[in-house]
Structure formats: C-alpha cells, structure tokens
Design a protein around this motif. Structure first.
Motif, mmCIF file in Angstrom:
data_model
loop_
_atom_site.group_PDB
_atom_site.id
_atom_site.type_symbol
_atom_site.label_atom_id
_atom_site.label_comp_id
_atom_site.label_asym_id
_atom_site.label_seq_id
_atom_site.Cartn_x
_atom_site.Cartn_y
_atom_site.Cartn_z
ATOM 1 N N SER A 186 0.808 -1.404 0.126
ATOM 2 C CA SER A 186 -0.047 0.109 0.002
ATOM 3 C C SER A 186 1.003 1.373 -0.089
ATOM 4 O O SER A 186 1.726 1.349 0.949
ATOM 5 N N ASP A 196 -6.351 0.599 2.180
ATOM 6 C CA ASP A 196 -7.469 1.411 2.044
ATOM 7 C C ASP A 196 -8.793 0.751 2.471
ATOM 8 O O ASP A 196 -9.706 1.422 2.966
ATOM 9 N N ASP A 232 -5.712 -1.805 -3.023
ATOM 10 C CA ASP A 232 -5.157 -1.299 -1.916
ATOM 11 C C ASP A 232 -5.768 -2.017 -0.424
ATOM 12 O O ASP A 232 -6.776 -1.611 -0.017
#
Length: 429
Positions: free
Chosen positions: A24, A307, A304
């Motif tokens: 990420s 996220d 991601d």
C-alpha cells in the motif's frame, strides 16, 4: 500522509496480510505483534502476545498507530477490538458481541433462524444424553459441533450414530475445553463447500471473493479435519450469479440482523458455505480471514488492502469495489508429521529462498521460529506454499514444484490440493 499499522497475530494469515499491506502506498510503518520470522521481512516485530490486550493498547497509543488489524479470532472474541475502540484507536475487527458469530455456533444458528438465513436444521444441547437421544432420532450422517472456538477441530461429520455419540462424549468430557460445554447437532448438508468473504462496516457489505479449501488431512479428502491443508481461488462454483445470491440471502441479512440487535458487525465475514441443490446454505461463520484462504486471496488482490480495511473500520465501504487479478492462486500447507495429532517442534527447515525464487511463488510462514539463526518448525501447520497461475492447474503445478525445493524431512503435505478445480478445467478443456 502515511498510516502506521499494527498487525496482531503470528500465523500464515498474518504473513499474507502483511504481504498485501506492504504494497500500500499509504503505509507508513508496519508493526506485527508478535509476528513470525517470515513477517519480520516486512514488519517490525513487537514481542507482545495476542492475548496481552493492555500491552497492545498501550503500544498502539504510544506509537500513534493509525489502524490496528486483528488477525486471529480469539482476541476478537475476547474483546480486543472493543479495547482499541475505547482508546480511540481505529481497529479492523468486530466487537466481542459481534464476534459471537464465530465464538458461538449456537448464537449463529439462532440468528439464522430469526433472520431466515438458509442453514441446516439444528438443535443445541448442554446435556450428553439429550444430544444422543436427538441423534438416534435423526440418524446419520449427522454433524456434531462444539459450540465455541476449537481451532477448526471441533466439528465432526459423523457417518454413523456411534461416531456422532463419540463426538458428543468428546465435547462433554473436555476434548475441546470450554468450547465443548455446549454442542450443536445439525443435519448434514449435501453439496460442494466454498469459503466466501465479505467486508462489512456495520451497514454496508461488499463481496471480497471466494475460495475453496481442503479441511481433511489426507489425500482424497480423507482423515480427520484440520485447520486447512490447502486452498485455491477463485472458487469455480461461486460465479457472479452465485456471489449475488450469497450476498442477498446470507451476508446482507446477517449484517442487517446484527445491526438491528445493536451489535453492528465491522470487519470481515467469512462464511463457510455448502452449495446445495437448493442454492447456498450457511455452514458456519468466522469473523476473520481464513487460513489458508487468506493466502490465496491476498495474492490475487489488486486493490489497496490498507484502504479497504480503513474504509471498513471508519464506515466508508459504500461504493467500494475490490479488484482481483484474473489469475488463479493455490496454496499447499506443509505441516509437521503427526498433525492434527501430536507432532514434534524444533525441526529445521531449509530451501525457502529457492522455493520463493520460482516465478509466481510466495512462501508464507505460519508455525515457524528462529533458533540460533536456524528456521525451525514451531507449530502444526508451518508453511503455506502459494503460487499464481493462469489456471488452477498451472498454479497447482508451480506450488508443488516449490514444495519440492523445501528441505524439511519432518514435514508433510497433501499431494492433491485443488483436485476438484483441476478436474473441472481438464473436463472443460
């Protein structure tokens, strides 16, 4: 702005999560408590056990952790997510009340009955004689489950009444500790099993893919149940239409029912499914990523992960659409000889670099430790040798080529992980 993350856990699932989190662009520092030697290549290890809640909260506070990711089920059932939330620390994982979906099989069966979620007919018992009377009336095959957490080993699919009665006795005589103080006896579903994952922020649920695992210890799906000897993804039986049925008939009603109870579920819902002639039916819920299913999901995930986990923790999942690569992934678990029974610890392992150097191969560590600089086995399920391929068959071939490079005479693995999907591919081809 980057986010510092504390990953709680030490197994193959946590190694796979660390592998995905490390990709990420939002990640600052990654800590793992307590982690393992494989995770140490990706994160700073913190010598705090998963049950040391006070120390974990203190560490998160002192290090301004932006997200705590709780890997295993036991600390969730024991309330670690509640402790983090009370301290104002964002956490991925359900409250203790919501974690009852895994902590008590009876709780989940009752919720299914109330919400009209398809599952096998069942009864709950705290008395062995009453359970045996019910088993005699229903006949076999029949399923006996310890109500609580039993590390994937508290479920017996009994082919005979005698086997079911023995399973009841095992529960009530302490084979699974407090987990067996109550048993759930349910009808045996017929079909094909699949593992289905969805993220929930308490209101919104988003599908996160499916996998199929191999619970039995031996080739041909024989022998006792384990925590999982291998897995592959995607699951051919869970296509787009089946995914929508699972979301509509099982996942969304569960999220709604938990919210209506005042115990919203925030985290990952892992639904163990039986795809029957009538459609999907729930076998059981877990409230964390599966192991070894997490390994194959994380290799295929293109989105991601940090996220997604933050959006789950902060109630921002609406509109999220996780992306996965089209490739298949397959993982072969290498376990210590004797598992799931008694096994030896401390045996040396070599060849991981050679195995991991193969294209598309990642070796995730689970039950490992370093002793005087030597990697040794420190658990039952020790490695998850995972590979990508254009097909399940290609991923399978790569994974077993990697297994052959690992030098661990005291370890073993199944030789047929993915056989059902490979047979499908060969038939279709």
């Amino acid at each position: 702005m980057t986010i510092d993350v504390l990953l709680v856990g030490s197994g193959g699932r946590e190694h796979a999560l660390a592998h995905a989190l490390s990709r990420s662009p939002q990640l600052g520092r990654l800590y793992a408590a307590p982690g393992n030697p494989g995770i140490a290549a990706l994160a700073e290890l913190v010598p705090i056990g998963v049950d040391s809640h006070d120390a974990l909260v203190a560490f998160a506070r002192e290090n301004a952790i932006g997200l705590v990711v709780v890997g295993p089920e036991a600390p969730l059932v024991a309330g670690l997510a509640d402790r983090m939330a009370e301290a104002g620390i964002p956490v991925f994982g359900p409250s203790a009340a919501a974690a009852q979906l895994e902590g008590s099989k009876g709780f989940t069966k009752d919720l299914c009955a109330e919400a009209g979620i398809p599952t096998a007919a069942y009864r709950r018992f705290t008395d062995a004689a009453a359970a045996k009377t019910h088993i005699a009336e229903r006949g076999a095959p029949i399923v006996v489950k310890a109500d609580g957490i039993a590390a994937g080993k508290g479920v017996v699919v009994a082919a005979s009444v005698a086997e079911a009665e023995a399973a009841v006795d095992a529960c009530f005589t302490g084979a699974f500790g407090s987990a067996g103080a109550e048993v759930v006896v349910e009808d045996c579903l017929v079909g094909e099993e699949a593992s289905f994952f969805a993220l929930s922020d308490g209101e919104t649920a988003v599908a996160l893919g499916a996998a199929q695992d191999h619970k039995r210890v031996g080739d041909g799906d024989t022998g006792p149940n384990t925590g999982g000897m291998g897995a592959y993804s995607p699951a051919p039986i869970v296509d787009a239409a089946m995914t929508e049925r699972v979301m509509a008939e099982i996942i969304r009603p569960t999220v709604a029912a938990m919210a209506a109870r005042g115990t919203p579920f925030r985290g990952v819902l892992f639904a163990g499914l039986m795809i029957t002639a009538n459609g999907p039916e729930l076998i059981e819920y877990n409230v964390r990523f599966g192991d070894p299913e997490c390994q194959v999901l994380m290799l295929r995930l293109e989105s991601d992960l940090l996220d997604l986990l933050l959006a789950t923790a902060e109630g921002r999942l609406a509109g999220a659409a996780p992306r996965f690569r089209a490739d298949a992934a397959l993982t072969v678990v290498m376990a210590a000889k004797g598992y799931p029974g008694a096994y030896e610890k401390g045996t040396p392992i070599a060849g991981l670099e050679a195995a991991g150097a193969l294209p598309g191969v990642t070796v995730f560590q689970a039950g490992t430790a370093l002793r005087d600089g030597v990697l040794v086995a420190n658990g039952g399920r020790v490695l998850a040798v995972t590979a990508l391929g254009a097909t399940v068959g290609e991923a399978q071939a790569r994974a077993y080529t990697a297994v052959a490079r690992i030098d661990w005479p005291e370890g073993f693995c199944r030789g047929d992980i993915g056989w059902r999907a490979v047979l499908r591919e060969e038939t279709a081809g």
